[in-house]
Design a protein around this motif. Structure first.
Motif, PDB file in Angstrom:
ATOM      1  N   ILE A   2       0.860  -1.193   0.000  1.00 31.08           N
ATOM      2  CA  ILE A   2       0.000   0.000   0.000  1.00 31.08           C
ATOM      3  C   ILE A   2       0.895   1.241   0.000  1.00 31.08           C
ATOM      4  CG2 ILE A   2      -1.763   1.299   1.281  1.00 31.08           C
ATOM      5  CD1 ILE A   2      -2.667  -1.446   0.140  1.00 31.08           C
ATOM      6  N   ILE A   3       0.724   2.092  -1.011  1.00 25.22           N
ATOM      7  CA  ILE A   3       1.564   3.293  -1.082  1.00 25.22           C
ATOM      8  C   ILE A   3       0.862   4.493  -0.446  1.00 25.22           C
ATOM      9  CG2 ILE A   3       0.793   3.913  -3.446  1.00 25.22           C
ATOM     10  CD1 ILE A   3       3.803   4.730  -3.856  1.00 25.22           C
ATOM     11  N   LEU A   4      -0.466   4.550  -0.606  1.00 22.90           N
ATOM     12  CA  LEU A   4      -1.226   5.682  -0.090  1.00 22.90           C
ATOM     13  C   LEU A   4      -2.464   5.166   0.623  1.00 22.90           C
ATOM     14  CD1 LEU A   4      -1.521   8.891  -0.246  1.00 22.90           C
ATOM     15  CD2 LEU A   4      -3.077   8.456  -2.139  1.00 22.90           C
ATOM     16  N   GLU A   5      -2.693   5.726   1.801  1.00 19.78           N
ATOM     17  CA  GLU A   5      -3.856   5.289   2.568  1.00 19.78           C
ATOM     18  C   GLU A   5      -4.609   6.497   3.128  1.00 19.78           C
ATOM     19  OE1 GLU A   5      -2.930   2.895   5.982  1.00 19.78           O
ATOM     20  OE2 GLU A   5      -5.045   2.431   6.353  1.00 19.78           O
ATOM     21  N   GLY A   6      -5.907   6.499   2.934  1.00 18.21           N
ATOM     22  CA  GLY A   6      -6.770   7.503   3.561  1.00 18.21           C
ATOM     23  C   GLY A   6      -7.642   6.787   4.579  1.00 18.21           C
ATOM     24  N   LYS A   7      -7.710   7.348   5.778  1.00 20.24           N
ATOM     25  CA  LYS A   7      -8.440   6.665   6.852  1.00 20.24           C
ATOM     26  C   LYS A   7      -9.502   7.569   7.428  1.00 20.24           C
ATOM     27  CE  LYS A   7      -6.552   3.139   9.755  1.00 20.24           C
ATOM     28  NZ  LYS A   7      -5.482   2.683  10.651  1.00 20.24           N
ATOM     29  N   ASN A   8     -10.755   7.142   7.346  1.00 17.94           N
ATOM     30  CA  ASN A   8     -11.884   7.864   7.959  1.00 17.94           C
ATOM     31  C   ASN A   8     -11.875   9.360   7.641  1.00 17.94           C
ATOM     32  OD1 ASN A   8     -10.979   5.630  10.372  1.00 17.94           O
ATOM     33  ND2 ASN A   8     -13.040   5.529   9.508  1.00 17.94           N
ATOM     34  N   LEU A   9     -11.768   9.668   6.358  1.00 18.60           N
ATOM     35  CA  LEU A   9     -11.654  11.065   5.945  1.00 18.60           C
ATOM     36  C   LEU A   9     -13.014  11.746   5.885  1.00 18.60           C
ATOM     37  CD1 LEU A   9      -9.088  10.509   3.067  1.00 18.60           C
ATOM     38  CD2 LEU A   9      -8.625  11.465   5.344  1.00 18.60           C
ATOM     39  N   ARG A  10     -13.040  12.949   6.434  1.00 16.63           N
ATOM     40  CA  ARG A  10     -14.225  13.793   6.343  1.00 16.63           C
ATOM     41  C   ARG A  10     -13.800  15.190   5.954  1.00 16.63           C
ATOM     42  NH1 ARG A  10     -17.147  15.684   9.998  1.00 16.63           N
ATOM     43  NH2 ARG A  10     -15.878  15.119  11.784  1.00 16.63           N
ATOM     44  N   LYS A  11     -14.544  15.798   5.035  1.00 18.63           N
ATOM     45  CA  LYS A  11     -14.265  17.197   4.704  1.00 18.63           C
ATOM     46  C   LYS A  11     -15.590  17.940   4.538  1.00 18.63           C
ATOM     47  CE  LYS A  11     -12.481  21.036   3.562  1.00 18.63           C
ATOM     48  NZ  LYS A  11     -11.867  21.884   4.617  1.00 18.63           N
ATOM     49  N   THR A  12     -15.704  18.999   5.310  1.00 16.10           N
ATOM     50  CA  THR A  12     -16.917  19.815   5.296  1.00 16.10           C
ATOM     51  C   THR A  12     -16.548  21.224   4.871  1.00 16.10           C
ATOM     52  OG1 THR A  12     -17.780  18.504   7.115  1.00 16.10           O
ATOM     53  CG2 THR A  12     -18.809  20.636   6.773  1.00 16.10           C
ATOM     54  N   TYR A  13     -17.320  21.783   3.965  1.00 17.78           N
ATOM     55  CA  TYR A  13     -17.137  23.184   3.585  1.00 17.78           C
ATOM     56  C   TYR A  13     -18.258  24.013   4.204  1.00 17.78           C
ATOM     57  CZ  TYR A  13     -13.995  21.558  -0.161  1.00 17.78           C
ATOM     58  OH  TYR A  13     -12.978  20.996  -0.862  1.00 17.78           O
ATOM     59  N   GLY A  14     -17.967  25.280   4.493  1.00 22.43           N
ATOM     60  CA  GLY A  14     -18.991  26.188   4.987  1.00 22.43           C
ATOM     61  C   GLY A  14     -19.488  25.812   6.372  1.00 22.43           C
ATOM     62  N   TYR A  15     -20.535  26.494   6.818  1.00 22.56           N
ATOM     63  CA  TYR A  15     -21.081  26.185   8.136  1.00 22.56           C
ATOM     64  C   TYR A  15     -22.559  26.541   8.170  1.00 22.56           C
ATOM     65  CZ  TYR A  15     -19.856  31.100   8.518  1.00 22.56           C
ATOM     66  OH  TYR A  15     -19.729  32.440   8.276  1.00 22.56           O
ATOM     67  N   ALA A  16     -23.206  26.141   9.244  1.00 25.85           N
ATOM     68  CA  ALA A  16     -24.661  26.361   9.431  1.00 25.85           C
ATOM     69  C   ALA A  16     -25.447  25.900   8.207  1.00 25.85           C
ATOM     70  CB  ALA A  16     -24.940  27.814   9.777  1.00 25.85           C
ATOM     71  N   GLU A  17     -26.332  26.754   7.703  1.00 22.50           N
ATOM     72  CA  GLU A  17     -27.204  26.279   6.605  1.00 22.50           C
ATOM     73  C   GLU A  17     -26.468  26.114   5.281  1.00 22.50           C
ATOM     74  OE1 GLU A  17     -28.225  30.731   7.107  1.00 22.50           O
ATOM     75  OE2 GLU A  17     -27.611  29.036   8.335  1.00 22.50           O
ATOM     76  N   ASN A  18     -25.217  26.664   5.222  1.00 25.00           N
ATOM     77  CA  ASN A  18     -24.425  26.509   4.000  1.00 25.00           C
ATOM     78  C   ASN A  18     -23.470  25.312   4.062  1.00 25.00           C
ATOM     79  OD1 ASN A  18     -25.468  28.837   2.714  1.00 25.00           O
ATOM     80  ND2 ASN A  18     -24.175  30.098   4.054  1.00 25.00           N
ATOM     81  N   ILE A  23     -16.983  15.129   1.748  1.00 19.84           N
ATOM     82  CA  ILE A  23     -16.461  13.776   1.953  1.00 19.84           C
ATOM     83  C   ILE A  23     -16.960  13.277   3.302  1.00 19.84           C
ATOM     84  CG2 ILE A  23     -14.318  12.468   2.395  1.00 19.84           C
ATOM     85  CD1 ILE A  23     -14.643  13.227  -0.495  1.00 19.84           C
ATOM     86  N   LYS A  24     -17.612  12.128   3.269  1.00 20.23           N
ATOM     87  CA  LYS A  24     -18.209  11.590   4.504  1.00 20.23           C
ATOM     88  C   LYS A  24     -17.568  10.266   4.885  1.00 20.23           C
ATOM     89  CE  LYS A  24     -22.742  13.332   3.037  1.00 20.23           C
ATOM     90  NZ  LYS A  24     -23.997  12.892   2.426  1.00 20.23           N
ATOM     91  N   ASN A  25     -16.602  10.311   5.738  1.00 16.25           N
ATOM     92  CA  ASN A  25     -15.996   9.085   6.260  1.00 16.25           C
ATOM     93  C   ASN A  25     -15.544   8.104   5.177  1.00 16.25           C
ATOM     94  OD1 ASN A  25     -15.046   7.596   8.404  1.00 16.25           O
ATOM     95  ND2 ASN A  25     -16.891   6.335   8.519  1.00 16.25           N
ATOM     96  N   ILE A  26     -14.615   8.567   4.352  1.00 16.50           N
ATOM     97  CA  ILE A  26     -14.056   7.700   3.306  1.00 16.50           C
ATOM     98  C   ILE A  26     -12.731   7.102   3.776  1.00 16.50           C
ATOM     99  CG2 ILE A  26     -12.913   7.746   1.043  1.00 16.50           C
ATOM    100  CD1 ILE A  26     -15.164   9.377  -0.038  1.00 16.50           C
ATOM    101  N   SER A  27     -12.583   5.799   3.592  1.00 17.79           N
ATOM    102  CA  SER A  27     -11.315   5.120   3.823  1.00 17.79           C
ATOM    103  C   SER A  27     -10.918   4.430   2.527  1.00 17.79           C
ATOM    104  CB  SER A  27     -11.434   4.082   4.942  1.00 17.79           C
ATOM    105  OG  SER A  27     -11.656   4.734   6.172  1.00 17.79           O
ATOM    106  N   ILE A  28      -9.627   4.473   2.224  1.00 16.03           N
ATOM    107  CA  ILE A  28      -9.191   3.961   0.933  1.00 16.03           C
ATOM    108  C   ILE A  28      -7.713   3.570   1.001  1.00 16.03           C
ATOM    109  CG2 ILE A  28      -8.813   6.353   0.219  1.00 16.03           C
ATOM    110  CD1 ILE A  28      -9.089   5.654  -2.576  1.00 16.03           C
TER     111      ILE A  28
END
Ligand code: ADP
Ligand code: ADP
Length: 228
Positions: A2-18, A23-28
């Protein structure tokens, strides 16, 4: 390996109603020497995932390991250096320097990194990517397909551990797209490079050994493909 591993990745942009959960909990896990395509509709989170894996966008949660090193647990200088040493990038808009000719573009990242150019290897790549006649041409003298082949040569020239390609054929017509992707595949195989590519084009994704389908920030399908 395995050369590259992503573990339990989450990425959120903005806040509140925006707020957007891109990315919702991606592992790869990415196998060394494999060609991986990330597909999905526009807005599904492909680019965000690629940028997180490439050390360009810090995730809100989770870890990314390149050859066992955690990208977001090192300082920015170290991460920048690691990116220069170990990662190659190919973008939709070729990002070539128009005041430089083809060979100058190809070796520029190596020079910026104060490294020695392996001339023999670079000539071999230029040959494989069918750019021999264009070695001293300027960027405006090249077609879109040729420009993208220069960008691929530049990404390969510094012998990175992994190449990230973001819609590499997104700005090309169908015929040049096929040509570019087939040549990328040839060099990938020859040098046992690892490539992770984002595309919305299923025909282009077909060259890959593995197709990850993203929908709404999640991997909904992970398929291995027989490809020699
Ligand atoms: P794709 O590459 O599949 O088109 P993206 O990763 O670009 O998807 O986008 C996933 C989601 O995150 C989309 O809803 C998009 O609008 C949002 N998004 C992406 N980048 C940003 C940003 N810089 N700021 C706010 N929202 C963003
Ligand atoms: P950042 O500013 O986002 O940290 P870098 O300066 O590390 O990005 O550049 C990322 C990659 O692009 C490296 O491989 C680097 O050698 C290359 N690079 C940087 N500047 C140029 C440039 N002007 N032309 C071509 N490649 C460049």
């Amino acid at each position: 390996m395995i050369i590259l591993e992503g573990k339990n990745l989450r990425k959120t942009y903005g806040y509140a109603e925006n707020k957007v959960d891109a990315i919702k909990n991606i592992s790869i896990e990415i196998e060394e020497g494999s060609f991986v395509a990330v597909v999905g509709t526009s807005g599904s989170g492909k680019s965000t995932l690629l940028h997180v894996l490439a050390g360009l966008v810090k995730p809100n949660a989770g870890k990314v390991y390149l050859q066992g090193e955690s990208l977001y647990d090192m300082n920015d200088d170290r991460l920048t250096r690691l990116r220069r040493r170990k990662m190659g990038f190919v973008f939709q808009f070729f990002n070539l320097i128009t005041t430089h000719n083809v060979i100058e573009n190809i070796v520029l990242p190596i020079h910026l990194d104060n490294r020695q150019v392996d001339e023999e290897y670079v000539d071999e790549i230029i040959d494989l990517l069918k750019l021999k006649e264009k070695k001293y041409a300027f960027i405006h003298e090249l077609s879109g397909g040729q420009q993208q082949r220069v960008a691929i040569a530049r990404a390969l020239a510094s012998k990175p551990a992994i190449i990230f390609a973001d819609e590499p054929t997104g700005n090309l017509d169908a015929k040049s797209s096929q040509e570019v992707i087939q040549l990328l595949k040839i060099v990938q195989r020859k040098y046992h490079e690892t490539v992770i590519m984002v595309t919305h084009d299923e025909m282009i994704a077909n060259v890959a050994d593995r197709i990850l389908r993203i929908e709404d920030g999640q991997i909904i399908q992970d398929t291995a493909q027989k490809n020699e």
